[in-house]
Design a protein around this motif. Structure first.
Motif, PDB file in Angstrom:
ATOM      1  N   UNK A  16       9.505  14.905   4.425  1.00 43.41           N
ATOM      2  CA  UNK A  16       9.469  13.654   3.672  1.00 43.41           C
ATOM      3  C   UNK A  16       9.203  13.919   2.192  1.00 43.41           C
ATOM      4  N   UNK A  17       8.181  14.702   1.896  1.00 41.61           N
ATOM      5  CA  UNK A  17       7.815  14.920   0.506  1.00 41.61           C
ATOM      6  C   UNK A  17       8.804  15.839  -0.211  1.00 41.61           C
ATOM      7  N   UNK A  18       9.341  16.826   0.491  1.00 45.98           N
ATOM      8  CA  UNK A  18      10.335  17.709  -0.131  1.00 45.98           C
ATOM      9  C   UNK A  18      11.626  16.979  -0.468  1.00 45.98           C
ATOM     10  N   UNK A  19      11.883  15.868   0.211  1.00 46.91           N
ATOM     11  CA  UNK A  19      13.115  15.117  -0.033  1.00 46.91           C
ATOM     12  C   UNK A  19      13.092  14.372  -1.360  1.00 46.91           C
ATOM     13  N   UNK A  20      11.916  14.250  -1.949  1.00 43.04           N
ATOM     14  CA  UNK A  20      11.804  13.469  -3.178  1.00 43.04           C
ATOM     15  C   UNK A  20      11.626  11.985  -2.933  1.00 43.04           C
ATOM     16  N   UNK A  21      11.502  11.612  -1.687  1.00 39.97           N
ATOM     17  CA  UNK A  21      11.288  10.207  -1.340  1.00 39.97           C
ATOM     18  C   UNK A  21       9.987   9.723  -1.968  1.00 39.97           C
ATOM     19  N   UNK A  22      10.019   8.534  -2.531  1.00 44.25           N
ATOM     20  CA  UNK A  22       8.811   7.990  -3.157  1.00 44.25           C
ATOM     21  C   UNK A  22       8.863   6.471  -3.175  1.00 44.25           C
ATOM     22  N   UNK A  23       7.755   5.869  -3.546  1.00 45.56           N
ATOM     23  CA  UNK A  23       7.641   4.416  -3.587  1.00 45.56           C
ATOM     24  C   UNK A  23       8.333   3.865  -4.825  1.00 45.56           C
ATOM     25  N   UNK A  58       0.803  -1.235   0.000  1.00 45.18           N
ATOM     26  CA  UNK A  58       0.000   0.000   0.000  1.00 45.18           C
ATOM     27  C   UNK A  58       0.831   1.278   0.000  1.00 45.18           C
ATOM     28  N   UNK A  59       2.074   1.200  -0.511  1.00 45.92           N
ATOM     29  CA  UNK A  59       2.938   2.380  -0.469  1.00 45.92           C
ATOM     30  C   UNK A  59       2.364   3.515  -1.307  1.00 45.92           C
ATOM     31  N   UNK A  60       1.862   3.191  -2.502  1.00 46.05           N
ATOM     32  CA  UNK A  60       1.299   4.234  -3.354  1.00 46.05           C
ATOM     33  C   UNK A  60       0.160   4.971  -2.689  1.00 46.05           C
ATOM     34  N   UNK A  61      -0.712   4.224  -2.018  1.00 44.52           N
ATOM     35  CA  UNK A  61      -1.855   4.839  -1.346  1.00 44.52           C
ATOM     36  C   UNK A  61      -1.385   5.738  -0.193  1.00 44.52           C
ATOM     37  N   UNK A  62      -0.405   5.279   0.579  1.00 44.57           N
ATOM     38  CA  UNK A  62       0.070   6.067   1.724  1.00 44.57           C
ATOM     39  C   UNK A  62       0.717   7.363   1.271  1.00 44.57           C
ATOM     40  N   UNK A  63       1.511   7.319   0.212  1.00 45.15           N
ATOM     41  CA  UNK A  63       2.144   8.556  -0.259  1.00 45.15           C
ATOM     42  C   UNK A  63       1.121   9.510  -0.865  1.00 45.15           C
ATOM     43  N   UNK A  64       0.067   8.976  -1.452  1.00 48.06           N
ATOM     44  CA  UNK A  64      -1.019   9.847  -1.929  1.00 48.06           C
ATOM     45  C   UNK A  64      -1.706  10.521  -0.750  1.00 48.06           C
TER      46      UNK A  64
END
Length: 498
Positions: free
Chosen positions: A406-413, A323-329
Motif C-alpha cells: 500500500x505505502x510503496x504504491x504511493x497511495x495517499x489521502x 480520519x484518513x490522515x491519521x490512518x495513513x500515519x
C-alpha cells in the motif's frame, strides 16, 4: 462484468464440460408432515429433477485460504454426485468467474447465469464455503417446487428493529421483510433468474453502497412487491451437522470454525486504536475494562498526547469524520522502528469491541507473507467498476506485506478527513489486491443483526456504544472466560489441514 456473447471466458469452459448425458430422477416425498394433496403430488411428479438441472455457485474468495476451502466444498459436491450418477454437476467458484471486482455482489452476474444456464438448468443454488450440503436431500427439497415458476428459496432472517445497516428499511414493521441466511444456502429458479437478468440488462444497477448483501439481494428480487418474497424452506439449515436437529436438513454447518494451526501469538499482532481528546474519558476506559489486557502491543493515537492513558499524537489534526490522515500515519508508523516488528496490524476505532483471542484463531488460517486485508467487506459502485473496502468500525486487519505494498504504491489521502476505509479500498483495487471478507467482524451493534444470524457465529467484533452498555455487550458476546479461552476450546477439536 461477463459478456452475454458466446465468447464467455476460458475460466468457465471446464465447468460446462460437466453437463452430462446421464439422467436420474428423484421423486420428492413428503417432509414428514403427513400425506400431500393431489395438486402437490402432481407438481412433484412433473418436477422430478435431473442432477444436470442444478448449478451450484460457491460464494468463494480469491485469498488462498478461501480458495482451498471452496475447492474442498466443490470436491465434496462432486463426491456426493458420483454416488448418485456418473457425472458431477456444474459447480462454479464465484471468485473465478471473471476479473470483475463486483462479482461477489451477485446481481451483476445474473445475465451470465441466464445466458449460460437458462435453457438447460432449473435452479441456481448459492452456498458459502462452510455450507455442508446433503445433495440427495436437497434434490428432494427442490423437487417440491414447480421449476417453471419464479422461486426465491432460503432460510429467512428478519430484523426485530429497524437498523442502520439496512438503511432503516421497513421502519414501521421491520420483521415483515424476510431475507436469506447465506450460510444455509439459497436458491433461485431459472425463470426468476432469466427475468432478473433482463432487468439488470435493461435497467442499470444503482452505483451505490453494498453493505449487507443478503438483505440487498432480497430487496432487489422483491422489487417493491412486484417480485417474489423469500419462501422459507425448513430443510435449509444452519444447525451443526452432527446435531439431532439436522437429520432432516439439506444443508448444515460444521460444529467448529476451521482451525488451521496454532492460533497466532499475541506478540505477532500490533493494535492501533484511533481516538481523540474528547473521547479519552468516555471510550478509552471501556477498552481498558474489556479487551486491552489481551493485546501485547497496543498504542492509542490521538490529537492530544495524554500520558495517563497513554496516547500518542501523530501530528495529524483531529477531524470529525474520515480520519484518513491519521490512518495513513498509523500505517507508516507500523513499518517504522518506533514499534515492534509484527506480522499483523489491527486498526480499530475507540468504540470498537473486539476479541483478540478469537482474532488469533482466525488469523491462523491466513499467510502473513501474502497481502491480506481482512474485515467486514462493503462495496461502492460495484456494478459500475467500483471497489470493495473493509469497513473501519468492525476492525481492519492488514498483513505486513499488505501495508508495504500500500505505502510503496504511493497511495495517499486526498484530505485528512477523507474516509480512510474507502480510500484504502480504492488503493487496494488499483493494486489488484483483494479485500477478504469475514462475517465475524461487525460494523454495528449486536442489536442491529438478526438473532438467528448471530446464533451460529462466534463473533470477533462489534462497533458503536450508542444506546447500549458496551461493557455488558463485550461480556455477553465477546468474552470467553466462562469456558476458557476460545483458542483453548478450539485446540481440543481436530485441526483443518491446509
Amino acid at each position: 462484468m461477463l459478456s452475454n456473447s458466446p465468447h464467455i471466458g476460458h475460466k468457465l469452459a471446464c465447468c460446462l464440460v460437466f453437463l452430462s448425458f446421464c439422467h436420474i430422477n428423484f421423486a420428492a416425498g413428503s417432509s414428514g408432515k403427513g400425506s400431500q394433496s393431489q395438486d402437490d403430488m402432481h407438481v412433484i411428479h412433473n418436477n422430478q429433477l435431473d442432477l444436470r438441472e442444478i448449478v451450484f455457485v460457491i460464494q468463494s474468495q480469491s485469498n488462498s485460504f478461501h480458495v482451498k476451502q471452496a475447492e474442498r466444498r466443490r470436491a465434496d459436491l462432486h463426491k456426493q454426485a458420483r454416488s448418485l450418477t456418473e457425472q458431477p454437476p456444474v459447480v462454479l467458484l464465484l471468485h473465478s468467474l471473471s476479473d470483475n471486482e463486483g462479482d461477489w455482489s451477485i446481481l451483476p452476474l445474473l445475465p451470465y447465469f441466464s445466458y449460460s444456464f437458462g435453457k438447460n438448468s432449473s435452479w441456481i443454488v448459492f452456498l458459502e464455503e462452510e455450507t455442508n450440503v446433503k445433495m440427495a436431500t436437497l434434490l428432494q427439497v427442490l423437487g417440491k417446487f414447480d421449476k417453471n415458476k419464479e422461486w426465491f428459496l432460503g432460510k429467512p432472517l428478519r430484523d426485530e428493529e429497524s437498523t442502520i445497516i439496512h438503511h432503516y428499511a421497513f421502519a414501521e414493521n421491520p420483521s415483515i421483510f424476510k431475507y436469506p441466511d447465506f450460510a444455509a444456502a439459497w436458491a433461485l429458479s431459472i425463470p426468476l433468474v432469466v427475468r432478473l437478468a433482463n432487468k439488470v440488462r435493461d435497467e442499470p444497477l444503482k452505483s451505490d453502497f453494498t453493505i449487507d448483501l443478503k438483505h440487498e439481494v432480497a430487496l432487489y428480487i422483491w422489487d417493491n412487491g412486484k417480485g417474489p418474497h423469500l419462501t422459507a424452506v425448513p430443510e435449509l439449515c444452519t444447525e451443526p451437522e452432527d446435531s439431532p436437529q439436522a437429520r432432516s436438513c439439506a444443508t448444515t454447518l460444521s460444529k467448529d470454525p476451521p482451525l488451521c494451526g496454532e492460533p497466532v501469538n499475541k506478540e505477532e499482532i500490533f493494535v492501533a486504536v484511533k481516538t481523540c481528546g474528547k473521547f479519552h474519558s468516555e471510550r478509552v476506559p471501556v477498552i481498558k475494562k474489556t479487551w486491552e489486557k489481551e493485546a501485547v502491543f497496543l498504542e492509542y493515537y490521538s490529537d492530544h498526547a495524554d500520558p495517563s492513558i497513554p496516547t500518542i499524537n501523530l501530528g495529524v489534526p483531529n477531524t470529525e469524520r474520515g480520519h484518513c490522515g491519521k490512518t495513513f500515519a498509523i500505517l507508516q508508523r507500523f513499518l517504522s522502528s518506533a514499534v515492534p516488528d509484527t506480522k499483523w496490524l489491527l486498526v480499530v476505532d475507540d468504540d470498537t469491541l473486539i476479541s483478540i483471542p478469537r482474532l488469533q484463531v482466525l488469523l491462523s488460517c491466513y499467510d502473513p507473507s501474502e497481502p491480506v486485508c481482512l474485515g467486514e467487506r462493503y462495496g461502492y459502485g460495484l456494478s459500475q467498476g467500483g471497489y470493495s473496502y473493509i469497513t473501519g468500525g468492525g476492525g481492519m486487519v492488514f498483513s505486513r506485506e499488505a501495508v508495504v505494498r500500500l505505502l510503496n504504491s504511493g497511495c495517499k489521502c486526498y484530505s485528512n478527513d477523507a474516509p480512510d476505509d474507502m480510500v484504502l479500498g480504492m488503493c487496494l483495487n488499483a493494486l489488484g489486491l483483494p479485500v477478504t471478507h469475514s462475517p465475524l467482524f461487525h460494523q454495528a451493534r449486536p442489536e442491529d443483526y438478526a438473532r438467528d444470524l448471530l446464533a451460529h457465529q462466534v463473533p470477533i467484533s462489534f462497533h458503536k456504544h450508542w444506546n447500549i452498555d458496551p461493557v455488558a455487550v463485550f461480556n455477553k458476546w465477546l468474552k470467553d472466560d466462562s469456558r476458557g479461552s476460545v483458542s483453548d476450546e478450539l485446540n481440543k477439536s481436530v485441526k483443518t489441514e491446509l
